[in-house]
Design a protein around this motif. Structure first.
Motif, PDB file in Angstrom:
ATOM      1  N   GLY A  83       8.990 -35.428  -1.828  1.00 46.00           N
ATOM      2  CA  GLY A  83       9.110 -35.203  -3.263  1.00 46.00           C
ATOM      3  C   GLY A  83       9.540 -36.408  -4.070  1.00 46.00           C
ATOM      4  O   GLY A  83       9.324 -36.451  -5.273  1.00 46.00           O
ATOM      5  N   LEU A  84      10.185 -37.385  -3.444  1.00 46.60           N
ATOM      6  CA  LEU A  84      10.582 -38.590  -4.182  1.00 46.60           C
ATOM      7  C   LEU A  84       9.410 -39.560  -4.185  1.00 46.60           C
ATOM      8  O   LEU A  84       9.288 -40.435  -3.347  1.00 46.60           O
ATOM      9  N   VAL A  85       8.528 -39.340  -5.134  1.00 47.67           N
ATOM     10  CA  VAL A  85       7.315 -40.126  -5.288  1.00 47.67           C
ATOM     11  C   VAL A  85       7.281 -40.677  -6.704  1.00 47.67           C
ATOM     12  O   VAL A  85       8.011 -40.214  -7.584  1.00 47.67           O
ATOM     13  N   GLU A  86       6.438 -41.669  -6.930  1.00 49.45           N
ATOM     14  CA  GLU A  86       6.335 -42.249  -8.268  1.00 49.45           C
ATOM     15  C   GLU A  86       6.059 -41.156  -9.295  1.00 49.45           C
ATOM     16  O   GLU A  86       5.208 -40.304  -9.088  1.00 49.45           O
ATOM     17  N   GLY A  87       6.822 -41.192 -10.382  1.00 50.14           N
ATOM     18  CA  GLY A  87       6.671 -40.229 -11.465  1.00 50.14           C
ATOM     19  C   GLY A  87       7.626 -39.054 -11.375  1.00 50.14           C
ATOM     20  O   GLY A  87       7.859 -38.374 -12.373  1.00 50.14           O
ATOM     21  N   ALA A  88       8.190 -38.782 -10.217  1.00 55.76           N
ATOM     22  CA  ALA A  88       9.139 -37.674 -10.082  1.00 55.76           C
ATOM     23  C   ALA A  88      10.400 -37.979 -10.877  1.00 55.76           C
ATOM     24  O   ALA A  88      10.831 -39.122 -10.960  1.00 55.76           O
ATOM     25  N   ARG A  89      10.972 -36.943 -11.467  1.00 60.35           N
ATOM     26  CA  ARG A  89      12.249 -37.093 -12.173  1.00 60.35           C
ATOM     27  C   ARG A  89      13.349 -36.519 -11.303  1.00 60.35           C
ATOM     28  O   ARG A  89      13.199 -35.439 -10.737  1.00 60.35           O
ATOM     29  N   CYS A  90      14.440 -37.269 -11.194  1.00 58.79           N
ATOM     30  CA  CYS A  90      15.546 -36.791 -10.379  1.00 58.79           C
ATOM     31  C   CYS A  90      16.861 -37.319 -10.917  1.00 58.79           C
ATOM     32  O   CYS A  90      16.903 -38.261 -11.700  1.00 58.79           O
ATOM     33  N   THR A  91      17.922 -36.673 -10.482  1.00 58.25           N
ATOM     34  CA  THR A  91      19.276 -37.131 -10.749  1.00 58.25           C
ATOM     35  C   THR A  91      19.847 -37.611  -9.434  1.00 58.25           C
ATOM     36  O   THR A  91      19.729 -36.929  -8.413  1.00 58.25           O
ATOM     37  N   ILE A  92      20.434 -38.793  -9.458  1.00 57.83           N
ATOM     38  CA  ILE A  92      21.084 -39.329  -8.263  1.00 57.83           C
ATOM     39  C   ILE A  92      22.573 -39.444  -8.516  1.00 57.83           C
ATOM     40  O   ILE A  92      23.014 -39.635  -9.654  1.00 57.83           O
ATOM     41  N   GLU A  93      23.334 -39.335  -7.435  1.00 56.22           N
ATOM     42  CA  GLU A  93      24.785 -39.462  -7.516  1.00 56.22           C
ATOM     43  C   GLU A  93      25.264 -40.235  -6.297  1.00 56.22           C
ATOM     44  O   GLU A  93      24.909 -39.901  -5.163  1.00 56.22           O
ATOM     45  N   GLY A  94      26.018 -41.284  -6.530  1.00 55.94           N
ATOM     46  CA  GLY A  94      26.525 -42.082  -5.424  1.00 55.94           C
ATOM     47  C   GLY A  94      27.348 -43.260  -5.914  1.00 55.94           C
ATOM     48  O   GLY A  94      27.702 -43.340  -7.092  1.00 55.94           O
ATOM     49  N   THR A  95      27.618 -44.181  -5.007  1.00 58.56           N
ATOM     50  CA  THR A  95      28.397 -45.377  -5.323  1.00 58.56           C
ATOM     51  C   THR A  95      27.482 -46.589  -5.291  1.00 58.56           C
ATOM     52  O   THR A  95      26.712 -46.773  -4.354  1.00 58.56           O
ATOM     53  N   VAL A  96      27.556 -47.396  -6.313  1.00 59.26           N
ATOM     54  CA  VAL A  96      26.701 -48.575  -6.456  1.00 59.26           C
ATOM     55  C   VAL A  96      27.211 -49.704  -5.559  1.00 59.26           C
ATOM     56  O   VAL A  96      28.410 -49.990  -5.538  1.00 59.26           O
ATOM     57  N   GLN A  97      26.287 -50.317  -4.833  1.00 55.83           N
ATOM     58  CA  GLN A  97      26.585 -51.486  -4.003  1.00 55.83           C
ATOM     59  C   GLN A  97      25.889 -52.701  -4.624  1.00 55.83           C
ATOM     60  O   GLN A  97      24.791 -52.570  -5.169  1.00 55.83           O
ATOM     61  N   ASP A  98      26.494 -53.844  -4.508  1.00 55.73           N
ATOM     62  CA  ASP A  98      25.899 -55.079  -5.005  1.00 55.73           C
ATOM     63  C   ASP A  98      25.291 -55.820  -3.820  1.00 55.73           C
ATOM     64  O   ASP A  98      26.011 -56.195  -2.899  1.00 55.73           O
ATOM     65  N   GLU A  99      23.964 -55.973  -3.823  1.00 52.48           N
ATOM     66  CA  GLU A  99      23.272 -56.700  -2.763  1.00 52.48           C
ATOM     67  C   GLU A  99      22.595 -57.919  -3.363  1.00 52.48           C
ATOM     68  O   GLU A  99      22.505 -58.053  -4.579  1.00 52.48           O
ATOM     69  N   LYS A 100      22.061 -58.775  -2.508  1.00 54.07           N
ATOM     70  CA  LYS A 100      21.466 -60.033  -2.992  1.00 54.07           C
ATOM     71  C   LYS A 100      20.318 -59.805  -3.975  1.00 54.07           C
ATOM     72  O   LYS A 100      20.092 -60.626  -4.846  1.00 54.07           O
ATOM     73  N   ASP A 101      19.616 -58.672  -3.850  1.00 56.92           N
ATOM     74  CA  ASP A 101      18.492 -58.377  -4.749  1.00 56.92           C
ATOM     75  C   ASP A 101      18.895 -57.550  -5.959  1.00 56.92           C
ATOM     76  O   ASP A 101      18.053 -57.137  -6.730  1.00 56.92           O
ATOM     77  N   GLY A 102      20.177 -57.261  -6.111  1.00 55.44           N
ATOM     78  CA  GLY A 102      20.642 -56.467  -7.240  1.00 55.44           C
ATOM     79  C   GLY A 102      21.425 -55.253  -6.788  1.00 55.44           C
ATOM     80  O   GLY A 102      21.838 -55.159  -5.632  1.00 55.44           O
ATOM     81  N   PHE A 103      21.604 -54.319  -7.676  1.00 59.22           N
ATOM     82  CA  PHE A 103      22.384 -53.128  -7.374  1.00 59.22           C
ATOM     83  C   PHE A 103      21.540 -52.101  -6.633  1.00 59.22           C
ATOM     84  O   PHE A 103      20.354 -51.933  -6.896  1.00 59.22           O
ATOM     85  N   VAL A 104      22.190 -51.376  -5.719  1.00 61.71           N
ATOM     86  CA  VAL A 104      21.522 -50.344  -4.925  1.00 61.71           C
ATOM     87  C   VAL A 104      22.514 -49.219  -4.650  1.00 61.71           C
ATOM     88  O   VAL A 104      23.724 -49.449  -4.573  1.00 61.71           O
ATOM     89  N   VAL A 105      21.992 -48.000  -4.538  1.00 56.66           N
ATOM     90  CA  VAL A 105      22.791 -46.844  -4.153  1.00 56.66           C
ATOM     91  C   VAL A 105      22.274 -46.383  -2.797  1.00 56.66           C
ATOM     92  O   VAL A 105      21.095 -46.045  -2.671  1.00 56.66           O
TER      93      VAL A 105
END
Length: 94
Positions: A59-81
């Protein structure tokens, strides 16, 4: 800990609850294990979401709308959850 509700306001180690659209997906690897990576756009910015140990998330495909909840991590390519909680949302106009 305060909860950030807009991607434009995230920083490393912030807690995030945000709703947006999946703009890209790909299966990759992380530490030799499969990982499913999506990008979520909430209109204020884009953040990467990484599901470790999973080659896909139904279900997590391009165009799907979702709400995410988590803690943000800082990686070399930017922020990621990593491994966020998620739920699907009705498309705009529904």
């Amino acid at each position: 800990m305060p909860v950030v509700r807009r991607i434009a306001c995230v920083g490393a180690r912030t807690r995030i609850v945000v709703t947006g659209a999946v703009t890209s997906t790909k299966t990759t690897s992380h530490g030799g294990s499969p990982a499913y990576r999506c990008e979520i756009d909430d209109g204020t910015g884009v953040i990467a979401v990484l599901f470790l140990g999973r080659p896909a998330v139904s279900g997590l495909v391009e165009g799907a709308r979702c709400t995410i909840e988590g803690t943000v991590q800082d990686e070399k390519d930017g922020f990621v959850v990593w491994n966020p909680r998620y739920r699907f949302e009705a498309p705009h106009g529904s």
